[in-house]
Design a protein around this motif. Sequence first.
Motif, PDB file in Angstrom:
ATOM      1  N   GLY A   1       5.929  22.435 -43.773  1.00  0.00           N
ATOM      2  CA  GLY A   1       5.509  23.682 -43.165  1.00  0.00           C
ATOM      3  C   GLY A   1       6.233  24.884 -43.733  1.00  0.00           C
ATOM      4  N   VAL A   2       7.261  24.633 -44.531  1.00  0.00           N
ATOM      5  CA  VAL A   2       8.083  25.724 -45.052  1.00  0.00           C
ATOM      6  C   VAL A   2       7.287  26.625 -45.997  1.00  0.00           C
ATOM      7  CG1 VAL A   2      10.090  26.255 -46.489  1.00  0.00           C
ATOM      8  CG2 VAL A   2      10.237  24.469 -44.749  1.00  0.00           C
ATOM      9  N   SER A   3       6.560  26.022 -46.935  1.00  0.00           N
ATOM     10  CA  SER A   3       5.827  26.822 -47.928  1.00  0.00           C
ATOM     11  C   SER A   3       4.818  27.738 -47.242  1.00  0.00           C
ATOM     12  CB  SER A   3       5.101  25.902 -48.909  1.00  0.00           C
ATOM     13  OG  SER A   3       6.012  25.071 -49.580  1.00  0.00           O
ATOM     14  N   TYR A   4       4.046  27.179 -46.327  1.00  0.00           N
ATOM     15  CA  TYR A   4       3.016  27.969 -45.653  1.00  0.00           C
ATOM     16  C   TYR A   4       3.638  29.060 -44.783  1.00  0.00           C
ATOM     17  CZ  TYR A   4      -0.059  24.196 -47.154  1.00  0.00           C
ATOM     18  OH  TYR A   4      -0.748  23.290 -47.919  1.00  0.00           O
ATOM     19  N   SER A   5       4.734  28.739 -44.128  1.00  0.00           N
ATOM     20  CA  SER A   5       5.359  29.739 -43.256  1.00  0.00           C
ATOM     21  C   SER A   5       5.848  30.942 -44.044  1.00  0.00           C
ATOM     22  CB  SER A   5       6.521  29.093 -42.489  1.00  0.00           C
ATOM     23  OG  SER A   5       7.611  28.827 -43.349  1.00  0.00           O
ATOM     24  N   ILE A   6       6.444  30.700 -45.204  1.00  0.00           N
ATOM     25  CA  ILE A   6       6.966  31.818 -46.001  1.00  0.00           C
ATOM     26  C   ILE A   6       5.820  32.650 -46.575  1.00  0.00           C
ATOM     27  CG2 ILE A   6       8.303  32.420 -48.055  1.00  0.00           C
ATOM     28  CD1 ILE A   6      10.016  29.948 -47.544  1.00  0.00           C
ATOM     29  N   LEU A   7       4.765  31.988 -47.043  1.00  0.00           N
ATOM     30  CA  LEU A   7       3.632  32.734 -47.592  1.00  0.00           C
ATOM     31  C   LEU A   7       2.943  33.573 -46.513  1.00  0.00           C
ATOM     32  CD1 LEU A   7       2.030  30.102 -50.008  1.00  0.00           C
ATOM     33  CD2 LEU A   7       3.325  32.145 -50.622  1.00  0.00           C
ATOM     34  N   VAL A   8       2.808  33.018 -45.314  1.00  0.00           N
ATOM     35  CA  VAL A   8       2.198  33.797 -44.221  1.00  0.00           C
ATOM     36  C   VAL A   8       3.053  35.017 -43.886  1.00  0.00           C
ATOM     37  CG1 VAL A   8       1.633  33.750 -41.761  1.00  0.00           C
ATOM     38  CG2 VAL A   8       0.953  31.843 -43.221  1.00  0.00           C
ATOM     39  N   MET A   9       4.359  34.814 -43.815  1.00  0.00           N
ATOM     40  CA  MET A   9       5.233  35.942 -43.481  1.00  0.00           C
ATOM     41  C   MET A   9       5.336  36.936 -44.640  1.00  0.00           C
ATOM     42  SD  MET A   9       5.871  35.574 -40.382  1.00  0.00           S
ATOM     43  CE  MET A   9       6.935  37.002 -40.241  1.00  0.00           C
TER      44      MET A   9
END
Length: 344
Positions: free
Chosen positions: A317-325
């Motif tokens: 979930g780390v990659s998606y969370s950073i891209l969303v933010m």
Amino acid sequence: MQEERLKQKQSPNDKSGVLTAPLKFSASPHILAPEDVPKIMRGVVWALLPAGFASIYFFGFSALSVILISVAATLFFEYIFLRIFGNKGSIADGSALVTGILLAYNLPPGSPWWLVVVGAFIAVLLGKQVYGGLGYNIFNPALVARVFLLIAWPVQMTTWILPRPPFPKGAEAVTGATPLGVLKTEFFTKGTIGAAKAIHLSDLFYGKVGGSLGEVSALALLIGGGYLLYRKIISWHIPVAYVGTVFLMTGIFWLVNPDKYINPVFHILAGGLMLGALFMATDMVTSPVTSKGKLIFGVGCGIITVVIRLFGSYPEGVSYSILVMNAFTPLIDRYTKPKTFGAK
């Protein structure tokens, strides 16, 4: 006499303090920081070395080859696209080198060479140069490439090699699930954390687990992150807010139902959380500028990561969370920008 007049002309004031020469006015900035892009990038490269050495120790030549191919391909595409688009920048500024290393750290140790080359192409083109080059990109280039590869080639991106001894006997490589993969499988099949309980936290801390190249050793990442903080290349706000949010949220769920949810230390040490919090979310181009904005950014990354890990079908979930933010960064900067002195 002529020398005396020349001295008066070069000096803005005389001995009595009266101005004798016109002052010069120019546009800001008037004070330049001692750090520049090449110095900062060199610092990041030094900080990334411990994680690279750890990956080579645990995975051997396959890890080294992925790193070398990723760096070489990223530098090559950076040079090509700089000439095609005419953007400002140079491969000598070190930004492409950092992108190449981070891309390698987000790939499985046994990644085929063509997968790494395609990832480098995507990282440089779609993650950076189409926006205008260094300083203009919205999303972290290495994470753009990772998500693209994960969607396009999920089998190659989720085939993990388990750590092997420095001098292996017999099979060169054995594949297996990552700790978060074990946790997700147990949850879906049994509704509990099951075999994930047997994974030692010390193995997660030192890196004796399967996973992407740069994420397996929390110890190596902490050493590198500490160096970044010491050099003041990053501040504490995003890492602390990010990791603290994951710890707090997963801790609450763990206290409520420890048979269904793993303890919060497992979530911090497993997967790409440490790599993301210290090296990806803190990217100075794609993260907020103000301290308050960085805290909001870190908390947002933490919430999204926990939601995906606990309630989504994907174990990470780390990659998606950073891209969303990353997408929210301009908005966060807008509402956390300090007021101009004297403004109402």
